[in-house]
Write an enzyme that holds these catalytic residues in place. Structure first.
Site, PDB file in Angstrom:
ATOM      1  N   ARG A 159       6.762 -17.610 -18.539  1.00  0.00           N
ATOM      2  CA  ARG A 159       6.635 -16.286 -17.908  1.00  0.00           C
ATOM      3  C   ARG A 159       6.218 -16.401 -16.436  1.00  0.00           C
ATOM      4  O   ARG A 159       6.612 -15.595 -15.600  1.00  0.00           O
ATOM      5  CB  ARG A 159       5.633 -15.419 -18.671  1.00  0.00           C
ATOM      6  CG  ARG A 159       5.691 -13.959 -18.232  1.00  0.00           C
ATOM      7  CD  ARG A 159       4.927 -13.051 -19.187  1.00  0.00           C
ATOM      8  NE  ARG A 159       3.600 -13.537 -19.421  1.00  0.00           N
ATOM      9  CZ  ARG A 159       2.961 -13.491 -20.591  1.00  0.00           C
ATOM     10  NH1 ARG A 159       3.532 -12.946 -21.631  1.00  0.00           N
ATOM     11  NH2 ARG A 159       1.748 -13.976 -20.718  1.00  0.00           N
ATOM     12  N   TYR A 167       6.755   5.365   0.871  1.00  0.00           N
ATOM     13  CA  TYR A 167       7.871   5.464  -0.076  1.00  0.00           C
ATOM     14  C   TYR A 167       7.467   6.421  -1.213  1.00  0.00           C
ATOM     15  O   TYR A 167       6.395   6.273  -1.794  1.00  0.00           O
ATOM     16  CB  TYR A 167       8.123   4.050  -0.580  1.00  0.00           C
ATOM     17  CG  TYR A 167       9.230   3.851  -1.561  1.00  0.00           C
ATOM     18  CD1 TYR A 167      10.539   4.152  -1.232  1.00  0.00           C
ATOM     19  CD2 TYR A 167       8.968   3.311  -2.817  1.00  0.00           C
ATOM     20  CE1 TYR A 167      11.559   3.931  -2.145  1.00  0.00           C
ATOM     21  CE2 TYR A 167       9.980   3.078  -3.727  1.00  0.00           C
ATOM     22  CZ  TYR A 167      11.279   3.400  -3.382  1.00  0.00           C
ATOM     23  OH  TYR A 167      12.283   3.178  -4.280  1.00  0.00           O
ATOM     24  N   ASP A 195       3.254  -2.147   3.136  1.00  0.00           N
ATOM     25  CA  ASP A 195       4.635  -2.251   2.664  1.00  0.00           C
ATOM     26  C   ASP A 195       5.493  -2.546   3.890  1.00  0.00           C
ATOM     27  O   ASP A 195       5.679  -1.691   4.763  1.00  0.00           O
ATOM     28  CB  ASP A 195       5.045  -0.937   1.991  1.00  0.00           C
ATOM     29  CG  ASP A 195       6.455  -1.012   1.392  1.00  0.00           C
ATOM     30  OD1 ASP A 195       7.286  -1.785   1.900  1.00  0.00           O
ATOM     31  OD2 ASP A 195       6.725  -0.259   0.439  1.00  0.00           O
ATOM     32  N   LYS A 229      15.892  -5.043  -0.822  1.00  0.00           N
ATOM     33  CA  LYS A 229      16.584  -4.499   0.339  1.00  0.00           C
ATOM     34  C   LYS A 229      17.227  -5.628   1.138  1.00  0.00           C
ATOM     35  O   LYS A 229      18.260  -6.133   0.766  1.00  0.00           O
ATOM     36  CB  LYS A 229      15.588  -3.679   1.178  1.00  0.00           C
ATOM     37  CG  LYS A 229      14.873  -2.580   0.347  1.00  0.00           C
ATOM     38  CD  LYS A 229      15.778  -1.442  -0.035  1.00  0.00           C
ATOM     39  CE  LYS A 229      15.209  -0.495  -1.090  1.00  0.00           C
ATOM     40  NZ  LYS A 229      13.948   0.135  -0.777  1.00  0.00           N
TER      41      LYS A 229
HETATM   42  C1  LIG Z   1      13.058   0.578  -1.858  1.00  0.00           C
HETATM   43  C2  LIG Z   1      11.650   0.508  -1.438  1.00  0.00           C
HETATM   44  C3  LIG Z   1      10.661   0.110  -2.333  1.00  0.00           C
HETATM   45  C4  LIG Z   1      10.949  -0.160  -3.790  1.00  0.00           C
HETATM   46  O1  LIG Z   1      11.810  -1.217  -4.013  1.00  0.00           O
HETATM   47  P1  LIG Z   1      12.608  -1.323  -5.409  1.00  0.00           P
HETATM   48  O2  LIG Z   1      12.983  -2.738  -5.486  1.00  0.00           O
HETATM   49  O3  LIG Z   1      13.768  -0.385  -5.310  1.00  0.00           O
HETATM   50  O4  LIG Z   1      11.652  -0.922  -6.492  1.00  0.00           O
HETATM   51  C5  LIG Z   1       9.363   0.016  -1.886  1.00  0.00           C
HETATM   52  N1  LIG Z   1       9.048   0.319  -0.608  1.00  0.00           N
HETATM   53  C6  LIG Z   1       9.970   0.710   0.271  1.00  0.00           C
HETATM   54  C7  LIG Z   1       9.557   1.012   1.665  1.00  0.00           C
HETATM   55  C8  LIG Z   1      11.292   0.830  -0.101  1.00  0.00           C
HETATM   56  O5  LIG Z   1      12.207   1.251   0.782  1.00  0.00           O
END
Ligand SMILES: *Cc1c(COP(=O)(O)O)cnc(C)c1O
Length: 384
Positions: free
Chosen positions: A48, A101, A174, A199
């Site tokens: 894991r 987000y 983030d 992303k």
């Molecule tokens: C898309 C996004 C997330 C979440 O990512 P996922 O992989 O889709 O869960 C978190 N923070 C920001 C700023 C984002 O654009």
């Protein structure tokens, strides 16, 4: 032995693996240990926590972020929530940028409250001292996202990190827009850097992955413990694909950034566009902070149109042929969404001159994208 037994145990004894450019994709929940003493020893005892492909990705992320002990999560959102759960406890106070987000916000509002964490949202444009005035004796964590989602508000992350540390409050950023390359949260004093690798790092809109990472060994240990306690695990194939994306991140991001700026400059001159929300554009909101702290831009930014009914905004979006209409970003293709629908939950939204659109500029040729947007703006003007 019976054939049933032979079919289960017939296997090629693994020799030393041939060395390939990418890591081996090992699939395993069970890890076979050499002897009884090793069952409860120091060796990795269960899959894991990851095997070769996951470890290779963690190492590369340590390199990218300048941290230690990068942790992997099955999505970007899981990285944000997992990192928060790893450092928060009942009775703590949490400060979260109003421009985070949306699912992050919903987690704080709907979930953390049930576990006795008090949450306040703050105006992302607050300076470090004004933000510190909102802290309480039980404040544990400040969450930043810069540029913020949809409105691209720039925060003075280094100043906030310094002021929070002086008060013994942790910071989490983030950094999905910066993709780990354009801004280095840990080098600027942020305690925990989080990214949706989904992303730009993955880069092909076909995979979920998240990471959180710290520079301080104590915080890194908390993150690791959180992943262990919560049971997050990511597949070797997903880790392999993410690492593959990471290898070409710098060249892709450079192209996204340059094309994005070219499109943003063009948009700023169109009569239907009232504002371009792109911190790397000279004269745009937040440009000074971006110019001070960032080494480049990605392909994601916002714009506002002239005041118009929703039908005209929809006509703009529906006339686009190259821009797909869809959420997420960071892949090779261009995308557009209308953002007004998501703005109602904001407490400190900036004042905007008209309907808000978000564009992701992909790797297509800029003149083609501009022609597509011109067609959209024509449809907007006709429907207005
Ligand atoms: C898309 C996004 C997330 C979440 O990512 P996922 O992989 O889709 O869960 C978190 N923070 C920001 C700023 C984002 O654009």
């Amino acid at each position: 032995m019976d054939e049933k037994t032979r079919l289960i145990h017939a296997r090629r004894r693994p020799g030393p693996l041939a060395r390939t450019v990418g890591p081996p994709i090992q699939r395993g929940s069970t890890v076979l240990l050499p002897n009884a003493a090793a069952l409860y020893g120091e060796a990795l005892g269960y899959g894991r926590a990851g095997l070769e492909a996951q470890f290779a990705l963690m190492d590369a992320l340590n390199e990218l972020e300048g941290g230690i002990g990068a942790q992997l999560y099955p999505s970007g959102l899981a990285a944000v929530t997992g990192a928060m759960l790893a450092v928060l406890k009942a009775g703590d106070h949490l400060l979260v940028a109003d421009s985070v987000y949306r699912p992050t916000r919903q987690f704080c509002e709907r979930f953390l409250g049930r576990y006795g964490v008090e949450v306040d949202f703050y105006d992302p444009l607050l300076g470090a001292e004004a933000l510190m005035a909102l802290t309480r004796p039980n404040s544990r964590l400040v969450v930043l996202e810069s540029p913020g989602s949809l409105t691209f508000d720039m925060q003075d992350a280094p100043a906030i990190a310094r002021a929070a540390r002086a008060r013994g409050v942790l910071t989490l950023m983030d950094n999905t827009w910066g993709a780990g390359l354009l801004f280095k949260p840990l080098a600027h004093g942020i305690d925990i850097s989080v990214q949706a690798l989904t992303k730009y790092v993955c880069g092909h809109s076909d995979l979920f992955m998240g990471c959180a990472i710290a520079a301080d060994p104590k915080i890194a240990a908390l993150l690791k413990d959180g992943v262990h306690q919560l049971g997050w695990s990511v597949a070797a194939e997903a880790a392999y694909e993410t690492l593959k994306g990471l290898r070409t991140l710098a060249v892709r991001l450079d192209r996204h950034g340059q094309s994005g700026l070219a499109v943003a400059r063009w948009l700023a001159q169109q009569p239907e566009v009232t504002e371009v929300l792109h911190p790397a554009l000279p004269g745009a909101r937040g440009h000074d902070l971006w110019a001070r702290d960032y080494s480049g831009a990605c392909g994601l930014f916002g714009l506002t149109l002239q005041p118009a009914p929703k039908a005209a905004v929809d006509a703009f979006l529906d006339a686009l042929k190259l821009f797909g209409l869809g959420f997420s970003w960071g892949g090779f293709e261009s995308l557009a969404i209308g953002s007004d629908h998501q703005m109602g939950i904001r407490q400190f939204a900036p004042s905007l001159a008209g309907p808000l659109i978000r564009l992701h500029i992909g790797l297509e040729a800029v003149p083609d994208l501009i022609a597509d947007l011109r067609g959209g703006l024509d449809a907007f003007a006709a429907a207005r």
